[in-house]
Structures are given as C-alpha cells and as structure tokens.
Scaffold this motif. Structure first.
Motif, mmCIF file in Angstrom:
data_model
loop_
_atom_site.group_PDB
_atom_site.id
_atom_site.type_symbol
_atom_site.label_atom_id
_atom_site.label_comp_id
_atom_site.label_asym_id
_atom_site.label_seq_id
_atom_site.Cartn_x
_atom_site.Cartn_y
_atom_site.Cartn_z
ATOM 1 N N LEU A 299 0.861 -1.171 0.000
ATOM 2 C CA LEU A 299 0.000 0.000 0.000
ATOM 3 C C LEU A 299 0.904 1.229 0.000
ATOM 4 N N LEU A 300 0.742 2.094 -0.986
ATOM 5 C CA LEU A 300 1.558 3.300 -1.061
ATOM 6 C C LEU A 300 1.024 4.345 -0.093
ATOM 7 N N PRO A 301 1.906 5.201 0.428
ATOM 8 C CA PRO A 301 1.404 6.288 1.265
ATOM 9 C C PRO A 301 0.596 7.250 0.391
ATOM 10 N N PRO A 302 -0.349 7.951 0.963
ATOM 11 C CA PRO A 302 -1.140 8.891 0.158
ATOM 12 C C PRO A 302 -0.279 10.059 -0.318
ATOM 13 N N VAL A 303 -0.695 10.649 -1.431
ATOM 14 C CA VAL A 303 -0.050 11.883 -1.886
ATOM 15 C C VAL A 303 -0.337 12.923 -0.808
ATOM 16 N N PRO A 304 0.691 13.561 -0.248
ATOM 17 C CA PRO A 304 0.450 14.522 0.834
ATOM 18 C C PRO A 304 -0.492 15.653 0.406
ATOM 19 N N ALA A 305 -1.475 15.921 1.254
ATOM 20 C CA ALA A 305 -2.457 16.968 0.952
ATOM 21 C C ALA A 305 -1.781 18.315 0.729
ATOM 22 N N GLY A 306 -0.725 18.600 1.484
ATOM 23 C CA GLY A 306 -0.008 19.859 1.316
ATOM 24 C C GLY A 306 0.655 19.967 -0.044
ATOM 25 N N LEU A 307 1.139 18.847 -0.562
ATOM 26 C CA LEU A 307 1.768 18.829 -1.885
ATOM 27 C C LEU A 307 0.732 19.123 -2.969
ATOM 28 N N VAL A 308 -0.435 18.508 -2.859
ATOM 29 C CA VAL A 308 -1.519 18.756 -3.816
ATOM 30 C C VAL A 308 -1.996 20.198 -3.700
ATOM 31 N N ALA A 309 -2.198 20.670 -2.465
ATOM 32 C CA ALA A 309 -2.697 22.039 -2.251
ATOM 33 C C ALA A 309 -1.723 23.077 -2.805
ATOM 34 N N SER A 310 -0.426 22.884 -2.592
ATOM 35 C CA SER A 310 0.541 23.870 -3.085
ATOM 36 C C SER A 310 0.574 23.876 -4.610
ATOM 37 N N THR A 311 0.319 22.747 -5.235
ATOM 38 C CA THR A 311 0.260 22.697 -6.697
ATOM 39 C C THR A 311 -0.981 23.410 -7.200
ATOM 40 N N LEU A 312 -2.109 23.187 -6.540
ATOM 41 C CA LEU A 312 -3.361 23.813 -6.960
ATOM 42 C C LEU A 312 -3.344 25.315 -6.748
ATOM 43 N N ILE A 313 -2.640 25.780 -5.712
ATOM 44 C CA ILE A 313 -2.558 27.226 -5.452
ATOM 45 C C ILE A 313 -1.920 27.943 -6.629
ATOM 46 N N GLU A 314 -0.909 27.304 -7.248
ATOM 47 C CA GLU A 314 -0.256 27.905 -8.409
ATOM 48 C C GLU A 314 -1.264 28.234 -9.501
ATOM 49 N N ALA A 315 -2.258 27.362 -9.674
ATOM 50 C CA ALA A 315 -3.248 27.546 -10.730
ATOM 51 C C ALA A 315 -4.516 28.215 -10.219
ATOM 52 N N GLN A 316 -4.550 28.550 -8.945
ATOM 53 C CA GLN A 316 -5.734 29.115 -8.309
ATOM 54 C C GLN A 316 -6.951 28.241 -8.591
ATOM 55 N N ASP A 317 -6.761 26.947 -8.370
ATOM 56 C CA ASP A 317 -7.799 25.959 -8.621
ATOM 57 C C ASP A 317 -8.208 25.344 -7.288
ATOM 58 N N ASP A 318 -9.366 24.702 -7.255
ATOM 59 C CA ASP A 318 -9.859 24.138 -6.012
ATOM 60 C C ASP A 318 -9.515 22.668 -5.811
ATOM 61 N N ASN A 319 -9.627 21.864 -6.855
ATOM 62 C CA ASN A 319 -9.362 20.442 -6.676
ATOM 63 C C ASN A 319 -9.008 19.764 -7.990
ATOM 64 N N MET A 320 -8.429 18.588 -7.852
ATOM 65 C CA MET A 320 -8.115 17.775 -9.008
ATOM 66 C C MET A 320 -9.375 17.027 -9.405
ATOM 67 N N GLU A 321 -9.745 17.147 -10.665
ATOM 68 C CA GLU A 321 -10.960 16.505 -11.152
ATOM 69 C C GLU A 321 -10.733 15.020 -11.431
ATOM 70 N N LEU A 322 -9.599 14.696 -12.055
ATOM 71 C CA LEU A 322 -9.317 13.326 -12.469
ATOM 72 C C LEU A 322 -7.923 12.932 -12.002
ATOM 73 N N PHE A 323 -7.752 11.656 -11.666
ATOM 74 C CA PHE A 323 -6.512 11.158 -11.078
ATOM 75 C C PHE A 323 -6.211 9.795 -11.686
ATOM 76 N N TYR A 324 -5.115 9.688 -12.445
ATOM 77 C CA TYR A 324 -4.779 8.450 -13.144
ATOM 78 C C TYR A 324 -3.361 8.006 -12.791
ATOM 79 N N PRO A 325 -3.209 7.023 -11.917
ATOM 80 C CA PRO A 325 -1.864 6.519 -11.592
ATOM 81 C C PRO A 325 -1.433 5.425 -12.573
ATOM 82 N N PHE A 326 -0.143 5.353 -12.844
ATOM 83 C CA PHE A 326 0.384 4.252 -13.638
ATOM 84 C C PHE A 326 1.808 3.947 -13.208
#
Length: 156
Positions: free
Chosen positions: A17-44
C-alpha cells in the motif's frame, strides 16, 4: 481527496500500500493555478529506467479545470514529489471545464516520454520523464478524432 493506491508484485504476489499523496503537496500545486481540486486522477507504473529492479516509480497524471499536474512516487525514498504541472493556457490548449474528460487518461510511452492525446485538439501532451517538463506536440490536423497509440520500437 485522492484515492489509496496499492501495488502487487506479480512474481512474489506481495502487496504494498503506497502512502497517500500529501495533501499539502496537492494544495501547493493547486494554489499555483488558483484551482480548487483535481478533477481526475490516473496513476500508472513507470518503467524502471535507470532504477535497479528493486525500485519502482508510480506516476499520477492529474487533471483540474485549470491545469495538468504530475506527482511521482519513488520506492527508493518512499515518498511523493511534485513532478510537473502546466496550465492549459500555457500549453496553448483551450480546455473548457466540460472538456477535461476528453483528455486521455492512459499514456503512450516512447523514448523517455509519456504522451496523452489532448482529445479536444490536434495535439499530444508530452511529459519528459527525465526533465519533468510538460509540453505539447502538434499532430496533423486530421488526427483530432482518432485514438492513436505511440510506441517505441526495440532494436535487436
């Protein structure tokens, strides 16, 4: 909230089981785009490349109304990093919120790069995995309705 991810080694049948993507990492990325959330998530699972066989990487291709972003998990350091991100406008793509689902979810891989069909244009979105740069590649204008797959040939 992003989903939990797990990997199964088909040889040993061990499950990790992989650790979750840190919420702070996602939030700091979204702040750059002034966006609220990731709509789609595709791991490979990403080919090991220069990693030895004991290590692996998982790349998560994520899409929001404003941008595409990549998060990378490395088993060598057991952590996630922000690989790359780019706004649709910066890529020269006119992606409306209702068009996000038209961007392909599974990449084609060739020569150290992952390619996704932009779906709503005659472009591919290219991720250079070595430099973690996102760019676009123009296709001939008659390709926008095709489902193309791009492959790397192996020389023997």
């Amino acid at each position: 909230m992003l989903p939990d991810l797990g990997l199964c080694d088909p040889v040993t049948r061990e499950f990790t089981l992989l650790p979750p993507v840190p919420a702070g990492l996602v939030a700091s990325t979204l702040i750059e785009a002034q966006d609220d959330n990731m709509e789609l998530f595709y791991p490979f699972f990403y080919p090991s490349g220069c990693y030895d066989e004991a290590h692996f990487r998982v790349i998560c291709w994520t899409l929001s109304e404003a941008m595409a972003a990549v998060f990378v998990y490395s088993s060598a350091c057991s952590s996630w990093t922000h690989g790359a991100s780019a706004g649709w406008a910066a890529l020269g793509l006119d992606v409306e919120p209702e068009d996000i689902s038209c961007v392909s979810c599974w990449p084609s891989y060739a020569y150290g790069c992952c390619y996704w069909h932009a779906g709503i244009s005659d472009h591919l979105i290219k991720l250079d995995v070595n430099t973690m740069e996102i760019s676009t590649v123009a296709l001939p204008s008659d390709h926008e309705d095709n489902q193309d797959i791009y492959l790397q040939s192996a020389l023997t």
